[in-house]
Design an enzyme around this catalytic site. Structure first.
Site, mmCIF file in Angstrom:
data_model
loop_
_atom_site.group_PDB
_atom_site.id
_atom_site.type_symbol
_atom_site.label_atom_id
_atom_site.label_comp_id
_atom_site.label_asym_id
_atom_site.label_seq_id
_atom_site.Cartn_x
_atom_site.Cartn_y
_atom_site.Cartn_z
ATOM 1 N N LYS A 185 -8.344 -0.866 1.549
ATOM 2 C CA LYS A 185 -7.502 -1.775 0.771
ATOM 3 C C LYS A 185 -8.240 -2.116 -0.509
ATOM 4 O O LYS A 185 -9.344 -2.654 -0.475
ATOM 5 C CB LYS A 185 -7.187 -3.048 1.552
ATOM 6 C CG LYS A 185 -6.222 -3.973 0.813
ATOM 7 C CD LYS A 185 -5.989 -5.262 1.540
ATOM 8 C CE LYS A 185 -4.924 -6.070 0.822
ATOM 9 N NZ LYS A 185 -5.243 -6.343 -0.602
ATOM 10 N N PHE A 195 -1.484 5.960 -3.576
ATOM 11 C CA PHE A 195 -1.388 6.013 -2.120
ATOM 12 C C PHE A 195 0.001 6.362 -1.605
ATOM 13 O O PHE A 195 0.199 6.529 -0.400
ATOM 14 C CB PHE A 195 -1.853 4.699 -1.480
ATOM 15 C CG PHE A 195 -1.323 3.450 -2.136
ATOM 16 C CD1 PHE A 195 0.001 3.075 -2.013
ATOM 17 C CD2 PHE A 195 -2.167 2.647 -2.862
ATOM 18 C CE1 PHE A 195 0.478 1.921 -2.598
ATOM 19 C CE2 PHE A 195 -1.713 1.483 -3.459
ATOM 20 C CZ PHE A 195 -0.379 1.116 -3.326
ATOM 21 N N ARG A 235 9.140 -5.798 2.609
ATOM 22 C CA ARG A 235 8.105 -5.878 3.636
ATOM 23 C C ARG A 235 8.368 -4.867 4.747
ATOM 24 O O ARG A 235 9.495 -4.680 5.173
ATOM 25 C CB ARG A 235 8.084 -7.281 4.220
ATOM 26 C CG ARG A 235 6.845 -7.633 5.039
ATOM 27 C CD ARG A 235 5.653 -7.872 4.176
ATOM 28 N NE ARG A 235 5.822 -8.950 3.218
ATOM 29 C CZ ARG A 235 4.957 -9.237 2.262
ATOM 30 N NH1 ARG A 235 3.847 -8.499 2.136
ATOM 31 N NH2 ARG A 235 5.170 -10.221 1.422
ATOM 32 N N LYS A 269 -1.805 -4.280 6.446
ATOM 33 C CA LYS A 269 -3.139 -4.567 5.894
ATOM 34 C C LYS A 269 -3.992 -5.212 6.986
ATOM 35 O O LYS A 269 -3.510 -6.012 7.788
ATOM 36 C CB LYS A 269 -3.045 -5.475 4.669
ATOM 37 C CG LYS A 269 -2.330 -6.794 4.877
ATOM 38 C CD LYS A 269 -2.217 -7.547 3.560
ATOM 39 C CE LYS A 269 -1.402 -8.818 3.715
ATOM 40 N NZ LYS A 269 -1.255 -9.549 2.444
#
Length: 287
Positions: free
Chosen positions: A45, A116, A195, A201
């Site tokens: 991350k 990503f 979302r 994460k």
């Protein structure tokens, strides 16, 4: 603007076009410790500024155009890309400065778009014909060199993990080296805005964002300085953040109306964060 002054950037000093264009990006949920990791690809991350390349221009997550130097995007593919403008671990404010100040900022030096994903709604993320393979092929294709050197475009490495123990070991390694945490991306996931529980994460702590509503006066050793920040979270809870404030921040606290991030250790039954502590001001909340 000198890099030494990045922490005191005026919020109105922006080099962003006001008109929004690209649609919303996919956002991550939270990984729960012990959750099965089979079927996920994992990456670090990054602590940067989320950005999308539409094939011609760079845009922030809120849909504002980013005015990057022309040489920064020389030879970039026509494929839409989703990534993070990143200058390295601990260099968050450099990325923010580059985006806010535009093409003339010295903060672009050393910045990269770490890619990503690509917002293709049909392909799964993983697999030989998936989005990850597609973006890797696009970024591996030969590109004309920029006049000032290599362009700032790179695919973020993503790997499977065999167990939750391996995941935890990787997290510990990243955090020990100054990183934020990990991202888990389900291989079968289709790109959807908003979302998603297929994008997670994983950090060694819980964190959230809140707006400063009042500067509370200090007592004792902090008499005459800021004792704490009264903040309001996005779900309406008000709490005090005193732990984590440096002496310099107590002399010049974040102004009322600014956004900050904080860490906490779980929630009370009513949803109030427990043992909250200040982390930093968030200068990119509107990017």
């Amino acid at each position: 603007m000198a890099l030494a002054a990045l922490g005191s950037m005026a919020p109105q000093a922006r080099a962003l076009s006001p008109q929004p264009t690209p649609g919303p990006l996919m956002k991550a949920g939270r990984y729960q410790a012990g959750q099965p990791v089979e079927g996920f690809l994992v990456s670090e991350k990054l602590d940067g500024v989320r950005a999308r390349w539409d094939g011609q221009q760079l845009w922030t997550r809120s849909g504002r155009r980013i005015h990057a130097p022309a040489e920064f995007t020389v030879g970039w593919p026509s494929l839409a890309l989703d990534g993070e403008l990143w200058a390295g671990r601990g260099q968050f404010l450099r990325a923010v400065a580059a985006v806010r100040e535009g093409a003339g900022s010295e903060a672009w030096a050393g910045l990269r778009l770490m890619v990503f994903d690509t917002p293709d709604p049909v392909r799964p993320f993983g697999g030989p014909d998936g989005r990850l393979a597609l973006l890797q092929a696009a970024l591996a294709a030969p590109r004309p060199p920029a006049p000032t050197g290599p362009t700032g475009l790179q695919a973020l490495p993503q790997h499977p993990v065999s167990s939750t123990a391996d995941l935890q070991s990787w997290l510990d390694e990243v955090v020990a080296a100054g990183g934020e945490g990990l991202m888990l991306h389900r291989s079968s996931n289709l790109y959807r805005s908003g979302r998603s529980n297929d994008l997670l994460k994983y950090k060694p702590f819980l964190d959230a964002e809140a707006r400063v509503v009042q500067i509370l006066p200090g007592k004792g050793q902090w008499q005459g300085l800021a004792g704490a920040l009264l903040v309001q979270t996005t779900d309406g809870h008000r709490l005090r953040l005193g732990s984590g404030l440096s002496e310099a921040q107590r002399h010049e606290p974040p102004p009322v109306g600014s956004w900050v991030s904080f860490r906490y250790q779980g929630l009370h039954p009513g949803g109030m964060p427990r043992f909250a502590s200040f982390v930093r001001v968030i200068p990119d909340i509107d990017l």
